[in-house]
Design a protein around this motif. Structure first.
Motif, PDB file in Angstrom:
ATOM      1  N   GLU A  50       0.860  -1.176   0.000  1.00 19.46           N
ATOM      2  CA  GLU A  50       0.000   0.000   0.000  1.00 19.46           C
ATOM      3  C   GLU A  50       0.894   1.223   0.000  1.00 19.46           C
ATOM      4  O   GLU A  50       1.385   1.654   1.029  1.00 19.46           O
ATOM      5  CB  GLU A  50      -0.902   0.004   1.222  1.00 19.46           C
ATOM      6  CG  GLU A  50      -1.842  -1.196   1.250  1.00 19.46           C
ATOM      7  CD  GLU A  50      -2.642  -1.260   2.535  1.00 19.46           C
ATOM      8  OE1 GLU A  50      -2.688  -0.258   3.260  1.00 19.46           O
ATOM      9  OE2 GLU A  50      -3.209  -2.316   2.798  1.00 19.46           O
ATOM     10  N   GLY A  51       1.152   1.746  -1.152  1.00 17.49           N
ATOM     11  CA  GLY A  51       2.029   2.906  -1.266  1.00 17.49           C
ATOM     12  C   GLY A  51       1.371   3.994  -2.066  1.00 17.49           C
ATOM     13  O   GLY A  51       0.229   3.892  -2.483  1.00 17.49           O
ATOM     14  N   LYS A  52       2.135   5.068  -2.280  1.00 17.18           N
ATOM     15  CA  LYS A  52       1.611   6.149  -3.108  1.00 17.18           C
ATOM     16  C   LYS A  52       1.370   5.623  -4.512  1.00 17.18           C
ATOM     17  O   LYS A  52       2.066   4.747  -4.970  1.00 17.18           O
ATOM     18  CB  LYS A  52       2.575   7.320  -3.212  1.00 17.18           C
ATOM     19  CG  LYS A  52       3.490   7.546  -2.104  1.00 17.18           C
ATOM     20  CD  LYS A  52       4.380   8.732  -2.397  1.00 17.18           C
ATOM     21  CE  LYS A  52       5.804   8.302  -2.360  1.00 17.18           C
ATOM     22  NZ  LYS A  52       6.743   9.302  -2.669  1.00 17.18           N
ATOM     23  N   GLU A  53       0.422   6.161  -5.162  1.00 19.67           N
ATOM     24  CA  GLU A  53       0.116   5.843  -6.558  1.00 19.67           C
ATOM     25  C   GLU A  53      -0.259   4.385  -6.795  1.00 19.67           C
ATOM     26  O   GLU A  53      -0.480   3.987  -7.915  1.00 19.67           O
ATOM     27  CB  GLU A  53       1.300   6.210  -7.474  1.00 19.67           C
ATOM     28  CG  GLU A  53       1.724   7.652  -7.369  1.00 19.67           C
ATOM     29  CD  GLU A  53       2.973   7.922  -8.180  1.00 19.67           C
ATOM     30  OE1 GLU A  53       3.265   7.172  -9.123  1.00 19.67           O
ATOM     31  OE2 GLU A  53       3.662   8.892  -7.867  1.00 19.67           O
ATOM     32  N   GLY A  54      -0.275   3.540  -5.791  1.00 25.93           N
ATOM     33  CA  GLY A  54      -0.711   2.164  -5.936  1.00 25.93           C
ATOM     34  C   GLY A  54       0.234   1.248  -6.683  1.00 25.93           C
ATOM     35  O   GLY A  54      -0.152   0.188  -7.119  1.00 25.93           O
ATOM     36  N   ARG A  55       1.513   1.636  -6.851  1.00 25.77           N
ATOM     37  CA  ARG A  55       2.467   0.777  -7.555  1.00 25.77           C
ATOM     38  C   ARG A  55       3.725   0.612  -6.735  1.00 25.77           C
ATOM     39  O   ARG A  55       4.129   1.506  -6.006  1.00 25.77           O
ATOM     40  CB  ARG A  55       2.827   1.360  -8.917  1.00 25.77           C
ATOM     41  CG  ARG A  55       1.643   1.355  -9.854  1.00 25.77           C
ATOM     42  CD  ARG A  55       2.069   1.704 -11.245  1.00 25.77           C
ATOM     43  NE  ARG A  55       0.880   1.678 -12.106  1.00 25.77           N
ATOM     44  CZ  ARG A  55       0.935   1.857 -13.385  1.00 25.77           C
ATOM     45  NH1 ARG A  55       2.078   2.085 -13.981  1.00 25.77           N
ATOM     46  NH2 ARG A  55      -0.152   1.816 -14.105  1.00 25.77           N
ATOM     47  N   MET A  56       4.371  -0.530  -6.892  1.00 24.24           N
ATOM     48  CA  MET A  56       5.615  -0.799  -6.176  1.00 24.24           C
ATOM     49  C   MET A  56       6.765  -0.077  -6.871  1.00 24.24           C
ATOM     50  O   MET A  56       6.794   0.017  -8.095  1.00 24.24           O
ATOM     51  CB  MET A  56       5.902  -2.290  -6.168  1.00 24.24           C
ATOM     52  CG  MET A  56       4.848  -3.084  -5.464  1.00 24.24           C
ATOM     53  SD  MET A  56       5.116  -4.824  -5.724  1.00 24.24           S
ATOM     54  CE  MET A  56       5.223  -5.358  -4.055  1.00 24.24           C
ATOM     55  N   GLN A  57       7.706   0.400  -6.077  1.00 26.82           N
ATOM     56  CA  GLN A  57       8.862   1.090  -6.626  1.00 26.82           C
ATOM     57  C   GLN A  57       9.746   0.105  -7.376  1.00 26.82           C
ATOM     58  O   GLN A  57       9.981  -1.006  -6.925  1.00 26.82           O
ATOM     59  CB  GLN A  57       9.662   1.727  -5.498  1.00 26.82           C
ATOM     60  CG  GLN A  57      10.893   2.448  -5.983  1.00 26.82           C
ATOM     61  CD  GLN A  57      11.683   3.047  -4.837  1.00 26.82           C
ATOM     62  OE1 GLN A  57      11.252   3.026  -3.707  1.00 26.82           O
ATOM     63  NE2 GLN A  57      12.848   3.571  -5.160  1.00 26.82           N
TER      64      GLN A  57
END
Length: 150
Positions: A50-57
């Protein structure tokens, strides 16, 4: 060489081999994870990111996106690709899933297709799902820095 020397070397090799087997059988073989070697590895709960923008870095340029959900029950074979039920451009909007890159709809000559290209059909040849499990080995990897940070 003389026959007695060859016989002595052969006898020594046999004794060393038998002795080595005995020692090897006394040592317990340990799995890299917590489960015994002769049992299936039990993975932890699926990773929920669960991060910003819904994507994994991503860790490096051109890294294929990571899959933030379990795909253990997904069927991906020559007849069926269950990833496409959510991620194909025809379904992604109503399912709230990211769409595939347009590169997935190009054939080898660069012609646009109305379906996913055969060279991009098997998603798991590039994309991997994540699980919350301990690392097998220590890792000193550091992600590449952004291009404009120089």
């Amino acid at each position: 060489m003389k026959k007695p020397v060859l016989a002595g070397i052969a006898a020594l090799a046999i004794v060393m081999g038998i002795g080595g087997l005995g020692i090897a059988q006394q040592q317990e073989v340990k799995a890299m994870r917590s489960d015994p070697v002769d049992e299936l590895n039990r993975l932890g709960p699926d990773f929920k990111w669960e991060g910003k923008e819904g994507r994994m870095q991503r860790n490096y340029r051109q890294q294929p996106p990571l899959i933030p959900h379990s795909i253990s029950q997904y069927q991906i074979d020559i007849r069926t690709n269950q990833c496409l039920t959510c991620h194909d451009w025809t379904n992604a909007g109503e399912r709230g899933a990211p769409t595939l890159s347009m590169t997935h709809y190009l054939d080898r000559e660069g012609n646009e297709l109305d379906r996913i290209a055969g060279t991009r059909y098997f998603c798991t040849q590039c994309h991997v799902s994540q699980a919350d499990v301990p690392a097998l080995v220590d890792n000193q990897f550091k992600p590449s820095s952004p291009i404009n940070s120089r």
